[in-house]
Design a protein around this motif. Structure first.
Motif, PDB file in Angstrom:
ATOM      1  N   TYR A 168      38.773  -9.553   4.854  1.00 25.07           N
ATOM      2  CA  TYR A 168      39.796 -10.135   5.649  1.00 25.07           C
ATOM      3  C   TYR A 168      40.035 -11.753   5.408  1.00 25.07           C
ATOM      4  O   TYR A 168      40.817 -12.249   5.280  1.00 25.07           O
ATOM      5  CB  TYR A 168      39.472 -10.199   7.132  1.00 25.07           C
ATOM      6  CG  TYR A 168      40.416 -10.766   8.052  1.00 25.07           C
ATOM      7  CD1 TYR A 168      41.469 -10.383   8.341  1.00 25.07           C
ATOM      8  CD2 TYR A 168      39.877 -12.027   8.905  1.00 25.07           C
ATOM      9  CE1 TYR A 168      42.633 -11.029   9.274  1.00 25.07           C
ATOM     10  CE2 TYR A 168      40.594 -12.661   9.441  1.00 25.07           C
ATOM     11  CZ  TYR A 168      41.962 -11.997   9.912  1.00 25.07           C
ATOM     12  OH  TYR A 168      42.840 -12.706  10.591  1.00 25.07           O
ATOM     13  N   LEU A 169      38.609 -12.175   5.242  1.00 27.06           N
ATOM     14  CA  LEU A 169      38.713 -13.578   4.999  1.00 27.06           C
ATOM     15  C   LEU A 169      38.812 -14.270   3.569  1.00 27.06           C
ATOM     16  O   LEU A 169      39.094 -15.628   3.327  1.00 27.06           O
ATOM     17  CB  LEU A 169      37.448 -14.147   5.472  1.00 27.06           C
ATOM     18  CG  LEU A 169      37.144 -14.118   7.052  1.00 27.06           C
ATOM     19  CD1 LEU A 169      35.558 -14.595   7.301  1.00 27.06           C
ATOM     20  CD2 LEU A 169      37.988 -15.352   7.459  1.00 27.06           C
ATOM     21  N   ALA A 170      38.616 -13.415   2.675  1.00 24.31           N
ATOM     22  CA  ALA A 170      38.655 -13.645   1.165  1.00 24.31           C
ATOM     23  C   ALA A 170      39.853 -14.608   0.636  1.00 24.31           C
ATOM     24  O   ALA A 170      39.506 -15.641   0.146  1.00 24.31           O
ATOM     25  CB  ALA A 170      38.459 -12.544   0.335  1.00 24.31           C
ATOM     26  N   GLY A 171      40.917 -14.073   1.285  1.00 22.48           N
ATOM     27  CA  GLY A 171      42.296 -14.777   0.810  1.00 22.48           C
ATOM     28  C   GLY A 171      42.246 -16.317   1.301  1.00 22.48           C
ATOM     29  O   GLY A 171      42.703 -17.196   0.541  1.00 22.48           O
ATOM     30  N   TYR A 172      41.860 -16.251   2.370  1.00 21.46           N
ATOM     31  CA  TYR A 172      42.096 -17.636   3.393  1.00 21.46           C
ATOM     32  C   TYR A 172      40.941 -18.641   2.607  1.00 21.46           C
ATOM     33  O   TYR A 172      41.433 -19.857   2.610  1.00 21.46           O
ATOM     34  CB  TYR A 172      41.956 -17.461   4.556  1.00 21.46           C
ATOM     35  CG  TYR A 172      42.851 -16.428   5.617  1.00 21.46           C
ATOM     36  CD1 TYR A 172      44.134 -16.737   5.413  1.00 21.46           C
ATOM     37  CD2 TYR A 172      42.398 -15.284   6.028  1.00 21.46           C
ATOM     38  CE1 TYR A 172      44.997 -15.840   6.045  1.00 21.46           C
ATOM     39  CE2 TYR A 172      43.502 -14.182   6.448  1.00 21.46           C
ATOM     40  CZ  TYR A 172      44.477 -14.806   6.520  1.00 21.46           C
ATOM     41  OH  TYR A 172      45.531 -13.910   7.062  1.00 21.46           O
ATOM     42  N   VAL A 173      39.886 -18.116   2.203  1.00 20.20           N
ATOM     43  CA  VAL A 173      38.911 -19.288   1.897  1.00 20.20           C
ATOM     44  C   VAL A 173      39.033 -19.426   0.226  1.00 20.20           C
ATOM     45  O   VAL A 173      38.875 -20.320  -0.227  1.00 20.20           O
ATOM     46  CB  VAL A 173      37.373 -18.260   2.131  1.00 20.20           C
ATOM     47  CG1 VAL A 173      36.341 -19.329   1.609  1.00 20.20           C
ATOM     48  CG2 VAL A 173      37.250 -18.260   3.700  1.00 20.20           C
ATOM     49  N   LEU A 174      39.370 -18.364  -0.463  1.00 20.64           N
ATOM     50  CA  LEU A 174      39.255 -18.436  -2.076  1.00 20.64           C
ATOM     51  C   LEU A 174      40.619 -18.885  -2.578  1.00 20.64           C
ATOM     52  O   LEU A 174      40.768 -19.644  -3.781  1.00 20.64           O
ATOM     53  CB  LEU A 174      38.750 -17.204  -2.457  1.00 20.64           C
ATOM     54  CG  LEU A 174      37.295 -16.892  -1.998  1.00 20.64           C
ATOM     55  CD1 LEU A 174      37.037 -15.627  -2.647  1.00 20.64           C
ATOM     56  CD2 LEU A 174      36.542 -17.836  -2.404  1.00 20.64           C
ATOM     57  N   ASN A 175      41.758 -18.320  -1.966  1.00 17.81           N
ATOM     58  CA  ASN A 175      43.058 -18.600  -2.793  1.00 17.81           C
ATOM     59  C   ASN A 175      43.430 -19.969  -3.145  1.00 17.81           C
ATOM     60  O   ASN A 175      43.706 -20.239  -4.653  1.00 17.81           O
ATOM     61  CB  ASN A 175      44.083 -18.303  -1.995  1.00 17.81           C
ATOM     62  CG  ASN A 175      44.284 -16.633  -2.090  1.00 17.81           C
ATOM     63  OD1 ASN A 175      43.638 -15.987  -2.758  1.00 17.81           O
ATOM     64  ND2 ASN A 175      45.289 -15.931  -1.145  1.00 17.81           N
ATOM     65  N   HIS A 176      43.038 -20.982  -2.410  1.00 22.24           N
ATOM     66  CA  HIS A 176      43.531 -22.408  -2.836  1.00 22.24           C
ATOM     67  C   HIS A 176      42.492 -22.994  -3.561  1.00 22.24           C
ATOM     68  O   HIS A 176      42.665 -23.838  -4.117  1.00 22.24           O
ATOM     69  CB  HIS A 176      43.700 -23.158  -1.221  1.00 22.24           C
ATOM     70  CG  HIS A 176      42.416 -23.116  -0.544  1.00 22.24           C
ATOM     71  ND1 HIS A 176      41.893 -22.225   0.174  1.00 22.24           N
ATOM     72  CD2 HIS A 176      41.496 -24.163  -0.210  1.00 22.24           C
ATOM     73  CE1 HIS A 176      40.925 -22.574   1.035  1.00 22.24           C
ATOM     74  NE2 HIS A 176      40.605 -23.955   0.362  1.00 22.24           N
ATOM     75  N   ARG A 177      41.388 -22.411  -3.857  1.00 23.78           N
ATOM     76  CA  ARG A 177      40.358 -22.631  -4.805  1.00 23.78           C
ATOM     77  C   ARG A 177      40.607 -22.300  -6.183  1.00 23.78           C
ATOM     78  O   ARG A 177      39.549 -22.772  -6.926  1.00 23.78           O
ATOM     79  CB  ARG A 177      38.853 -22.328  -4.398  1.00 23.78           C
ATOM     80  CG  ARG A 177      38.523 -23.034  -2.965  1.00 23.78           C
ATOM     81  CD  ARG A 177      37.203 -22.679  -2.506  1.00 23.78           C
ATOM     82  NE  ARG A 177      36.695 -23.546  -1.388  1.00 23.78           N
ATOM     83  CZ  ARG A 177      36.676 -23.646  -0.142  1.00 23.78           C
ATOM     84  NH1 ARG A 177      37.272 -22.418   0.405  1.00 23.78           N
ATOM     85  NH2 ARG A 177      36.022 -24.321   0.564  1.00 23.78           N
ATOM     86  N   LEU A 178      41.357 -21.411  -6.462  1.00 23.61           N
ATOM     87  CA  LEU A 178      41.512 -20.617  -7.720  1.00 23.61           C
ATOM     88  C   LEU A 178      42.614 -21.597  -8.368  1.00 23.61           C
ATOM     89  O   LEU A 178      43.923 -21.816  -7.821  1.00 23.61           O
ATOM     90  CB  LEU A 178      42.014 -19.162  -7.682  1.00 23.61           C
ATOM     91  CG  LEU A 178      41.116 -18.382  -6.949  1.00 23.61           C
ATOM     92  CD1 LEU A 178      41.562 -16.913  -7.054  1.00 23.61           C
ATOM     93  CD2 LEU A 178      39.560 -18.565  -7.561  1.00 23.61           C
ATOM     94  N   LEU A 179      42.409 -22.109  -9.704  1.00 26.84           N
ATOM     95  CA  LEU A 179      43.120 -22.927 -10.705  1.00 26.84           C
ATOM     96  C   LEU A 179      43.576 -22.053 -11.478  1.00 26.84           C
ATOM     97  O   LEU A 179      42.803 -21.457 -12.694  1.00 26.84           O
ATOM     98  CB  LEU A 179      42.573 -24.308 -11.141  1.00 26.84           C
ATOM     99  CG  LEU A 179      43.655 -24.886 -12.088  1.00 26.84           C
ATOM    100  CD1 LEU A 179      45.011 -25.258 -11.155  1.00 26.84           C
ATOM    101  CD2 LEU A 179      42.936 -26.040 -12.766  1.00 26.84           C
ATOM    102  N   LEU A 180      44.808 -21.436 -11.798  1.00 27.90           N
ATOM    103  CA  LEU A 180      45.212 -20.545 -12.463  1.00 27.90           C
ATOM    104  C   LEU A 180      45.869 -21.106 -14.102  1.00 27.90           C
ATOM    105  O   LEU A 180      46.156 -22.389 -13.874  1.00 27.90           O
ATOM    106  CB  LEU A 180      46.468 -19.724 -12.096  1.00 27.90           C
ATOM    107  CG  LEU A 180      46.354 -18.812 -10.892  1.00 27.90           C
ATOM    108  CD1 LEU A 180      47.663 -18.154 -10.488  1.00 27.90           C
ATOM    109  CD2 LEU A 180      45.054 -17.965 -10.886  1.00 27.90           C
ATOM    110  N   LYS A 181      45.724 -20.381 -14.952  1.00 32.10           N
ATOM    111  CA  LYS A 181      46.114 -20.833 -16.366  1.00 32.10           C
ATOM    112  C   LYS A 181      47.509 -20.995 -16.406  1.00 32.10           C
ATOM    113  O   LYS A 181      48.534 -20.448 -15.656  1.00 32.10           O
ATOM    114  CB  LYS A 181      45.718 -20.050 -17.450  1.00 32.10           C
ATOM    115  CG  LYS A 181      44.222 -19.761 -17.643  1.00 32.10           C
ATOM    116  CD  LYS A 181      43.867 -18.599 -18.641  1.00 32.10           C
ATOM    117  CE  LYS A 181      42.301 -18.626 -18.912  1.00 32.10           C
ATOM    118  NZ  LYS A 181      42.179 -17.491 -19.832  1.00 32.10           N
ATOM    119  N   ARG A 182      47.812 -22.035 -16.993  1.00 29.68           N
ATOM    120  CA  ARG A 182      49.332 -22.566 -17.048  1.00 29.68           C
ATOM    121  C   ARG A 182      50.127 -21.437 -17.548  1.00 29.68           C
ATOM    122  O   ARG A 182      51.496 -21.125 -16.706  1.00 29.68           O
ATOM    123  CB  ARG A 182      49.682 -23.861 -17.842  1.00 29.68           C
ATOM    124  CG  ARG A 182      51.042 -24.396 -17.916  1.00 29.68           C
ATOM    125  CD  ARG A 182      51.190 -25.421 -18.853  1.00 29.68           C
ATOM    126  NE  ARG A 182      52.245 -26.020 -18.565  1.00 29.68           N
ATOM    127  CZ  ARG A 182      53.285 -25.860 -19.690  1.00 29.68           C
ATOM    128  NH1 ARG A 182      53.190 -24.925 -20.714  1.00 29.68           N
ATOM    129  NH2 ARG A 182      54.667 -26.424 -19.791  1.00 29.68           N
TER     130      ARG A 182
END
Length: 314
Positions: A271-285
């Motif tokens: 339940y929490l994974a998206g709220y905690v992790l999404n903004h911490r992932l930097l995707l490749k251009r």
């Protein structure tokens, strides 16, 4: 079992912030876990209201910063001024010296001013002219940003985003909640009648209870595997850091407490994974240009990583 004082707090805020049970739960997760929360949503959905209601319900000191491009770091932290009569410098505290700080439209101020919050958010202190001032307890930052306006904004750098335990969205109310909103908020500001139902002593008790929520070794391994998988995914340039692992386990403990349990279960993590992790992932251009989102990457990882199952004797 959910502590009665915490239940009263939820009910008190729910009477003001209508139809936002999930958002309120996530806000309280960040508060109890001693983290900070970034709310990204359109104007007028209750971002400011929910922060004010939390402060009023706890009789906590509350300050608000309206971010603008000309806001300076000293407007946030405060500064020393020379007193001619005493022939010495005295400190004039800025709005950051408070219990609950609302940083409204944080992406409207320049990175230099945004960075003035880093020490406060991480170490609960500010340093000005070599002098360190401890911040009061509790200290909780709720920052907001508007996702639909880009002119005159300064995207938060990764280091700043990483200081937020959770990034959430409020969303629009349904028709029934919006009608109730017109009935309850249409006559007067309900915050004016909101009574405090807790205080600093209660906050310390909730935070101590949260720290003591049990996390099984298999749950810890699940968190580690999930976070490490973000670092090796083909679409991710930079995955979640060890700070993300700590944030996820602390948030899971707080969520378990709010759900009336003394132990964390896998569903808390999912339940929490998206709220905690999404903004911490930097995707490749190249993946960003193809429309890949951090949430898609995380959903893929959650689908393939085995979920811990209870064994006899656990």
């Amino acid at each position: 079992m959910l502590p009665s004082s915490l239940q009263r707090l939820k009910e008190n805020i729910s009477g003001i912030v209508l139809g936002k049970e999930d958002s309120l739960t996530l806000l309280l997760v960040g508060f109890i876990a001693e983290g900070h929360v970034l709310i990204e949503d359109v104007p007028g959905v209750g971002k400011t209201l929910i922060a004010k209601a939390l402060a009023a319900s706890l009789n906590a000191d509350f300050h608000r910063i309206q971010c603008t491009p000309d806001l300076t770091p000293t407007d946030v932290t405060g500064f020393y001024v020379f007193d001619r009569q005493s022939n010495s410098f005295s400190f004039r505290a800025g709005p950051v010296v408070t219990n609950i700080l609302l940083v409204d439209e944080i992406n409207r101020t320049v990175p230099r001013t945004q960075s003035s919050l880093l020490e406060a958010m991480e170490e609960r202190q500010i340093t000005i002219d070599g002098q360190t001032t401890r911040l009061p307890h509790p200290f909780f930052v709720v920052a907001t940003q508007n996702p639909i306006e880009h002119d005159g904004t300064f995207p938060l750098p990764e280091a700043q985003l990483d200081r937020f335990m959770l990034k959430i969205s409020m969303g629009y109310p349904n028709a029934e909640d919006e009608e109730n909103l017109l009935l309850t908020h249409g006559k007067e500001n309900p915050l004016l009648k909101l009574q405090a139902v807790g205080g600093e002593k209660d906050v310390k008790e909730w935070q101590e209870l949260s720290r003591n929520v049990f996390v099984h070794q298999s749950i810890r391994s699940y968190i580690i595997e999930l976070v490490r998988a973000t670092r090796t995914h083909s679409a991710v340039a930079f995955g979640a850091s060890p700070r993300a692992s700590l944030a996820l386990v602390r948030a899971a403990r707080a969520l378990a407490l709010l759900r009336g349990r003394k132990y964390v279960i896998p569903d808390d993590i999912k339940y929490l994974a998206g709220y905690v992790l999404n903004h911490r992932l930097l995707l490749k251009r190249e993946d960003r240009l193809r429309g890949v989102k951090a949430g898609q990457v995380l959903e893929e990882l959650l689908a393939i990583i085995p979920v811990p199952v209870e064994k006899d004797g656990d």
